[in-house]
Motif scaffolding. Structure first.
Motif, mmCIF file in Angstrom:
data_model
loop_
_atom_site.group_PDB
_atom_site.id
_atom_site.type_symbol
_atom_site.label_atom_id
_atom_site.label_comp_id
_atom_site.label_asym_id
_atom_site.label_seq_id
_atom_site.Cartn_x
_atom_site.Cartn_y
_atom_site.Cartn_z
ATOM 1 N N UNK A 13 0.776 -1.309 -0.315
ATOM 2 C CA UNK A 13 0.104 -0.257 0.015
ATOM 3 C C UNK A 13 0.974 1.539 0.067
ATOM 4 N N UNK A 14 2.217 1.029 1.022
ATOM 5 C CA UNK A 14 3.018 2.193 0.732
ATOM 6 C C UNK A 14 3.605 2.799 -0.349
ATOM 7 N N UNK A 15 3.392 1.339 -1.288
ATOM 8 C CA UNK A 15 4.335 1.502 -2.225
ATOM 9 C C UNK A 15 3.313 2.155 -3.513
ATOM 10 N N UNK A 16 2.892 2.047 -3.409
ATOM 11 C CA UNK A 16 1.220 1.826 -4.779
ATOM 12 C C UNK A 16 1.279 3.710 -4.230
ATOM 13 N N UNK A 17 0.760 4.143 -2.932
ATOM 14 C CA UNK A 17 0.936 5.593 -1.969
ATOM 15 C C UNK A 17 2.010 6.601 -3.350
ATOM 16 N N UNK A 18 3.275 5.808 -3.218
ATOM 17 C CA UNK A 18 4.290 6.821 -3.461
ATOM 18 C C UNK A 18 4.285 6.814 -4.985
ATOM 19 N N UNK A 19 3.667 5.699 -5.377
ATOM 20 C CA UNK A 19 2.929 5.633 -7.247
ATOM 21 C C UNK A 19 2.260 7.074 -7.199
ATOM 22 N N UNK A 20 0.988 6.970 -6.533
ATOM 23 C CA UNK A 20 0.230 7.860 -6.616
ATOM 24 C C UNK A 20 0.742 9.801 -6.202
ATOM 25 N N UNK A 21 1.550 9.435 -5.015
ATOM 26 C CA UNK A 21 2.492 10.551 -5.410
ATOM 27 C C UNK A 21 3.187 11.748 -5.956
ATOM 28 N N UNK A 36 4.993 0.115 -9.757
ATOM 29 C CA UNK A 36 4.956 -2.017 -8.783
ATOM 30 C C UNK A 36 5.751 -2.119 -9.300
ATOM 31 N N UNK A 37 6.614 -3.092 -9.929
ATOM 32 C CA UNK A 37 6.929 -4.211 -10.185
ATOM 33 C C UNK A 37 6.794 -5.281 -9.016
ATOM 34 N N UNK A 38 5.377 -6.240 -9.021
ATOM 35 C CA UNK A 38 5.341 -7.305 -8.749
ATOM 36 C C UNK A 38 5.179 -8.945 -9.147
ATOM 37 N N UNK A 39 6.755 -9.215 -8.214
ATOM 38 C CA UNK A 39 7.767 -10.063 -9.204
ATOM 39 C C UNK A 39 8.169 -11.299 -8.305
ATOM 40 N N UNK A 40 7.483 -12.636 -8.411
ATOM 41 C CA UNK A 40 7.880 -14.091 -8.174
ATOM 42 C C UNK A 40 9.626 -13.854 -8.410
ATOM 43 N N UNK A 41 9.583 -13.972 -9.202
ATOM 44 C CA UNK A 41 11.607 -14.189 -9.770
ATOM 45 C C UNK A 41 11.978 -12.524 -8.593
ATOM 46 N N UNK A 48 9.848 0.096 -8.892
ATOM 47 C CA UNK A 48 10.974 0.540 -10.647
ATOM 48 C C UNK A 48 10.746 1.927 -11.259
ATOM 49 N N UNK A 49 11.180 2.067 -12.543
ATOM 50 C CA UNK A 49 10.969 3.347 -13.163
ATOM 51 C C UNK A 49 10.452 2.364 -14.752
ATOM 52 N N UNK A 50 9.881 3.726 -15.494
ATOM 53 C CA UNK A 50 9.371 2.711 -16.765
ATOM 54 C C UNK A 50 9.488 4.580 -17.081
ATOM 55 N N UNK A 55 1.061 4.120 -19.081
ATOM 56 C CA UNK A 55 1.423 3.782 -17.520
ATOM 57 C C UNK A 55 2.848 2.432 -17.765
ATOM 58 N N UNK A 56 4.137 2.750 -19.289
ATOM 59 C CA UNK A 56 4.489 2.087 -19.243
ATOM 60 C C UNK A 56 4.668 0.390 -19.833
ATOM 61 N N UNK A 57 3.584 -0.020 -20.591
ATOM 62 C CA UNK A 57 2.760 -1.908 -20.157
ATOM 63 C C UNK A 57 3.729 -1.090 -22.113
ATOM 64 N N UNK A 58 3.864 -2.690 -21.988
ATOM 65 C CA UNK A 58 5.300 -3.637 -23.168
ATOM 66 C C UNK A 58 6.396 -2.685 -22.517
ATOM 67 N N UNK A 59 6.995 -1.841 -22.045
ATOM 68 C CA UNK A 59 8.389 -1.443 -22.207
ATOM 69 C C UNK A 59 8.654 -1.888 -20.469
ATOM 70 N N UNK A 60 10.484 -1.838 -20.479
ATOM 71 C CA UNK A 60 11.160 -2.414 -19.693
ATOM 72 C C UNK A 60 10.926 -2.123 -18.255
ATOM 73 N N UNK A 61 11.225 -2.493 -16.995
ATOM 74 C CA UNK A 61 11.691 -1.654 -15.623
ATOM 75 C C UNK A 61 12.326 -1.650 -15.163
#
Length: 135
Positions: A13-21, A36-41, A48-50, A55-61
């Motif tokens: 939630x804090x990460x999401x808030x930071x992105x929204x900020x 926010x890159x949600x990655x099991x790996x 991360x940044x895009x 909204x970064x669709x199809x772009x690298x992290x």
């Protein structure tokens, strides 16, 4: 385990808030933007940044320190004051990523320990004819 799960959700939630900020502070089009890159790996949620785009669709992290991102900031003439503000956002995101990974690692190790204990209990049940487990 529940405490760790709750803490992981709070960090998400804090990460999401930071992105929204960031999105509330800086108008589109962005040269780059955090997400926010949600990655099991990578062990859960990672800040991360895009580069520019929808909204970064199809772009690298990208990491904020990556050459590609820094070249884009220079090429687009992003003012140093803005870069410093984004650097502060990045630092907060890194700290949240660290905290998320630390708790996620602890959660995974605890799950492993519970599995090992269950295995010991099963062996004890098998060998003792189902009597109570030793502590």
């Amino acid at each position: 385990m529940q405490v760790l799960e709750t803490e992981l959700r709070q960090i998400d939630d804090q990460m999401d808030q930071l992105v929204q900020e960031f999105k509330n502070t800086y108008q589109r089009p962005w040269v780059a933007h955090p997400a926010i890159h949600r990655s099991r790996r990578e062990g859960g949620s990672v800040f991360r940044w895009r580069l520019r785009g929808f909204d970064g669709i199809g772009q690298s992290w990208l990491m904020f320190t990556s050459d590609m991102l820094q070249e884009a900031l220079s090429r687009e003439g992003v003012p140093l004051r803005t870069r410093l503000a984004w650097l502060k956002i990045e630092r907060r995101g890194r700290i949240l990523t660290f905290e998320h990974r630390r708790r996620n690692y602890e959660r995974l190790r605890l799950k492993d320990l519970v599995t090992q204990l269950q295995g010991l209990n099963a062996l004890e049940d098998q060998w003792s004819g189902g009597e109570s487990h030793a502590e």
